[in-house]
Design an enzyme around this catalytic site. Structure first.
Site, PDB file in Angstrom:
ATOM      1  N   PHE A 221      32.367  25.738  68.862  1.00 15.75           N
ATOM      2  CA  PHE A 221      33.845  27.057  68.181  1.00 15.75           C
ATOM      3  C   PHE A 221      33.111  28.641  68.233  1.00 15.75           C
ATOM      4  CE2 PHE A 221      36.116  29.905  66.847  1.00 15.75           C
ATOM      5  CZ  PHE A 221      37.553  29.369  66.602  1.00 15.75           C
ATOM      6  N   ASP A 327      25.220  32.325  68.615  1.00 20.20           N
ATOM      7  CA  ASP A 327      26.454  32.641  68.042  1.00 20.20           C
ATOM      8  C   ASP A 327      25.907  32.284  66.157  1.00 20.20           C
ATOM      9  OD1 ASP A 327      28.742  32.805  66.933  1.00 20.20           O
ATOM     10  OD2 ASP A 327      29.923  31.419  68.346  1.00 20.20           O
ATOM     11  N   LYS A 358      32.381  37.944  60.203  1.00 13.86           N
ATOM     12  CA  LYS A 358      32.619  36.861  59.458  1.00 13.86           C
ATOM     13  C   LYS A 358      32.145  37.482  58.212  1.00 13.86           C
ATOM     14  CE  LYS A 358      33.855  32.833  60.749  1.00 13.86           C
ATOM     15  NZ  LYS A 358      35.293  32.224  60.077  1.00 13.86           N
ATOM     16  N   THR A 383      38.408  51.003  73.396  1.00 11.36           N
ATOM     17  CA  THR A 383      38.903  52.591  72.783  1.00 11.36           C
ATOM     18  C   THR A 383      37.997  52.560  71.887  1.00 11.36           C
ATOM     19  OG1 THR A 383      41.099  52.514  73.721  1.00 11.36           O
ATOM     20  CG2 THR A 383      40.367  53.985  71.527  1.00 11.36           C
TER      21      THR A 383
END
Lengths: 499, 499
Positions: A221, A327, A358, A383
């Site tokens: 994931f 990750d 997280k 931005t």
């Protein structure tokens, strides 16, 4: 149940007032040397459940919410003013021990006083109301905020960061960096884009929009936007009906438990997976720019692999000039008993990029190789490029982790919890299967039949707990989760299984 | 220059203390009935530039920042404590009139007192430190926050919202909603996924990961993650080296200015583009799930089209069962003199989805059709699903817009500014070309030769101003930009062109 809950409150209250190193006895037989006071003076002494969950007040609020917001994934509607430390309050006055922590994202307890001070500071308020476009108009103290915060905990060997908003965009921007790096190396330093590249990129065609891939692993994931979702392989419901890039997946080792009884089989399994990775790199229809992997597959069911596997992966990617992205969105910031989970591997050379989100309460990716900064400005840009309010908060989180030595606490509490679960598994072998997460702090999981019913049952005994994959119970307590909380959790797990 | 700057301070100071409806005269001949007091008592009376930009203090800070953060896109390093209202301060004590506003994202002025109160509230602090996973564990007042904030300004016909973090993920989640909707309609209500779909989705293959497309327009900008970037067509540098989906682009009308002299030609151009859209829908190699468009193409150069064009687009998409997504990330929240720019079009039926970010200081997409809520939970989901701190801030922004009637102010200031620019264009026809944005509030732009040099020059006369596309100067002042600011801007533009 009422009796049970009332009794536990007493146990908890005793634990709170106990001097250091007092031995606490628990009805279910867990005895521990309580080596530390609770971190929160005003934390509940134990769960308290007085209504069904959701209770009447919550039900009414959920109905109201549903008219404007999808509530079908709603787990519990909460009162964040009353939640303290490891305890989450709902609208009906119930107070649950929270070992799910907003899907593994609350770091140092609800209503942490130090974070309250951080968030109330003039600097924090200022950045809420004067949000800078960081790439164009950074504040004068942006370097200092980065150095004293995000970068002060950068993984070894990585000294730069690209900041983002959440896990998905941390991952996607790291993929963009990987693709730009790949083409930079292929093109050669200082070589301009060709007119053919420039024209074809505007049409989404090769060579300007090149056919390059990111390799991920089965059950991985990495997020749910288009690039990240193309590397996510957790569940069909995450992916169905969404167009995806034709990128490859390799097998993630499926280890057999207990590990000590399956050493040879697991070693073979990991070697098989590594061979598959190398084979895909060599034979995939287009070049692989990067391999991305979670140190522990989280949404996919808490799947582990050994340091040897990850060392092998680092070796293979290096040998083939493929970037290695770790990750750490869910594993990072202390939960595995080290600040970054990949520190458990003892790598010879660091990952090329490490993503975080997280528990950092902000997001981005770390890198060390300066060639990963694209060769021209505005290639990696947006931005806001993150949020300085959240960057300041992460600095406050780091300060709190250091002040209370919370990574060490998590390693120790995790070891304690793991042995308690192991003991429990020996008595309930049909309920607690494939226990995993030894020496990985509180990042612990097991498989249980009827998992979803078990998770619900746990609410009735005062615990908010989550699942992952098809059948795993995943523990994701905060870093302020202590041994007395662990004892209470063990007790409640047994209570739920007994019922 | 010193003289000019000192004089302007005086003009500004007079304007601040002026009673309502006092006539202000400006040296360059702009005379306006000043119908309102300045909104900020402590706002500068005019720009003040005493060093080069960047000055010595800024240069030092930029050097320090560069060691950890890419500064090649840095425009100005800022002091956000000293910035007030329409004025941005740098580290060297310079104070610039800001008509770029953090790339069009500051809504109601720097250090707005009402936003300060909002951000300092216990509710706001609480949500910084106890960040909820909104889909699983929403706070009890989430419905109320949505209804009194984000949804209170929902575009007509749209009464639901999916909340996100920034423009790119607002856009990408709206695309996901469009794809799921498309397959839901094709599949038929209540029809389950096939096992072939489930298996193929996990391999990123059709039919589970279907070959469907989003159509966008040449010069469009919709974000920079993988799905959004596949619809972005602004500049090669945004797209080069990044894999993209093979999705189509239609021509966006290239209008001739002044509009009143080119009515027939522009009408033909818009019809040509509409025909192209319809042709692509009919003939593209895969179905088009949605057409996405900006009301005014912003990054792409401030390109406009008429209400008739957008009405035609709505008709075509409806006729072909293609969703119509209006990307109001840059145009939304008042800048065009209406709250949403698409209100200018007088559509018979609303867009299917409208995305927002920037001046909302939070992001997401609005929708009305309940079938756009996916048929099962967890299909449109992520850990945070936005940020309630920013949702509360948007509510504060809305309150401030209403209290000061800032959309009306922007419409009126914009009309005044536009006529001033038109007058200026008549005197400097080689400098101010293709002036556009009439009746679109302060969302005004023009083309100028040597644009980048002009933007730099404007800093020396005290104005922070941005560009878009190849040669456009784009004005993106805040909603608190008033006529006396507009006069000052006009004066400085002339000053820069004269130099």
């Amino acid at each position: 149940m009422t009796f049970l809950l009332r009794r536990s409150v007493t146990v908890g209250a005793r634990a709170i007032s106990a001097p250091h190193s007092q031995l606490n006895f628990h009805r279910s037989g867990y005895a521990t040397l309580s080596t530390a006071s609770p971190y929160f003076n005003n934390e509940s002494s134990g769960p308290s459940v007085t209504t069904s969950i959701p209770g009447p007040v919550s039900k009414k609020a959920i109905d109201e919410l549903d008219s404007v917001f999808d509530t079908r994934s709603l787990n519990m509607i909460c009162d964040y003013e009353k939640s303290v430390g490891n305890y989450i309050a709902d609208l009906d006055g119930n107070m649950l021990l929270d070992v799910y922590s907003q899907i593994a994202s609350i770091p140092v307890g609800y209503n942490n006083p130090h974070l309250h001070a951080t968030a109330s500071s003039p600097e924090s308020i200022n950045f809420i109301i004067n949000r800078p476009a960081l790439g164009n108009f950074p504040p004068g103290n942006w370097a200092s905020i980065l150095k004293s915060g995000i970068l002060s905990v950068a993984p070894k060997g990585l000294n730069q960061v690209f900041t983002g908003m959440a896990g998905s965009d941390a991952i996607e921007t790291s993929y963009k960096a990987a693709f730009m790096y790949r083409r930079r190396i292929e093109r050669g330093e200082g070589v301009d884009f060709t007119s053919q590249e420039i024209e074809s990129a505007m049409k989404n065609q090769s060579p300007g929009s090149p056919d390059l891939a990111i390799m991920s692993f089965k059950k991985a994931f990495h997020g749910r936007l288009f690039g990240s979702l193309s590397t996510t392989r957790s569940k069909p419901i995450h992916k169905l009906d969404i167009p995806a890039f034709d990128w490859p997946q390799a097998s993630f080792p499926v280890l057999k438990y207990p590990l000590e009884d399956n050493v040879e089989a697991n070693k073979e399994e990991e070697q098989r997976c590594l061979a598959e990775v190398e084979d895909i790199i060599k034979t995939w229809r287009c070049p692989i720019a990067a391999v991305v992997i979670e140190p522990i597959q989280s949404e996919g069911g808490d799947n582990h692999a050994s340091p040897v596997f990850f060392q092998g992966l680092r070796d293979i990617t290096k040998r083939h000039g493929v970037l290695f992205i770790v990750d750490e969105v869910q594993t990072g910031v202390g939960a595995t008993g080290k600040f970054w989970a990949h520190e458990h591997w003892g790598l010879d050379s660091p990952p090329d990029m490490v993503t975080f989100s997280k528990k950092a309460q902000t997001a981005g990716y770390y890198f060390g190789n300066s060639l990963l900064r694209p060769n021209m400005p505005y290639r990696q840009f947006n931005t806001w490029m993150g949020d300085p309010v959240r960057a300041i908060l992460f600095r406050g989180i780091i300060e709190e982790i250091q002040r209370l030595d919370l990574v060490k606490n998590t390693a120790e509490t995790g070891a304690h919890l793991y042995s308690g679960l192991k003991e429990l598994a020996s008595r309930y072998p049909d309920k607690i299967q494939n226990l995993r997460g030894k020496d990985r702090g509180t990042f612990i999981a097991w498989d249980t039949p009827g998992r979803d019913a078990f998770l619900k049952k746990m609410k009735t005994v005062g615990v908010n707990i989550g699942g992952s994959g098809e059948s795993a119970v995943r523990l994701r307590p905060m870093l302020v989760f202590q041994k007395h909380h662990a004892n209470m959790l063990l007790e409640r797990i047994e209570q739920a299984y007994k019922a």
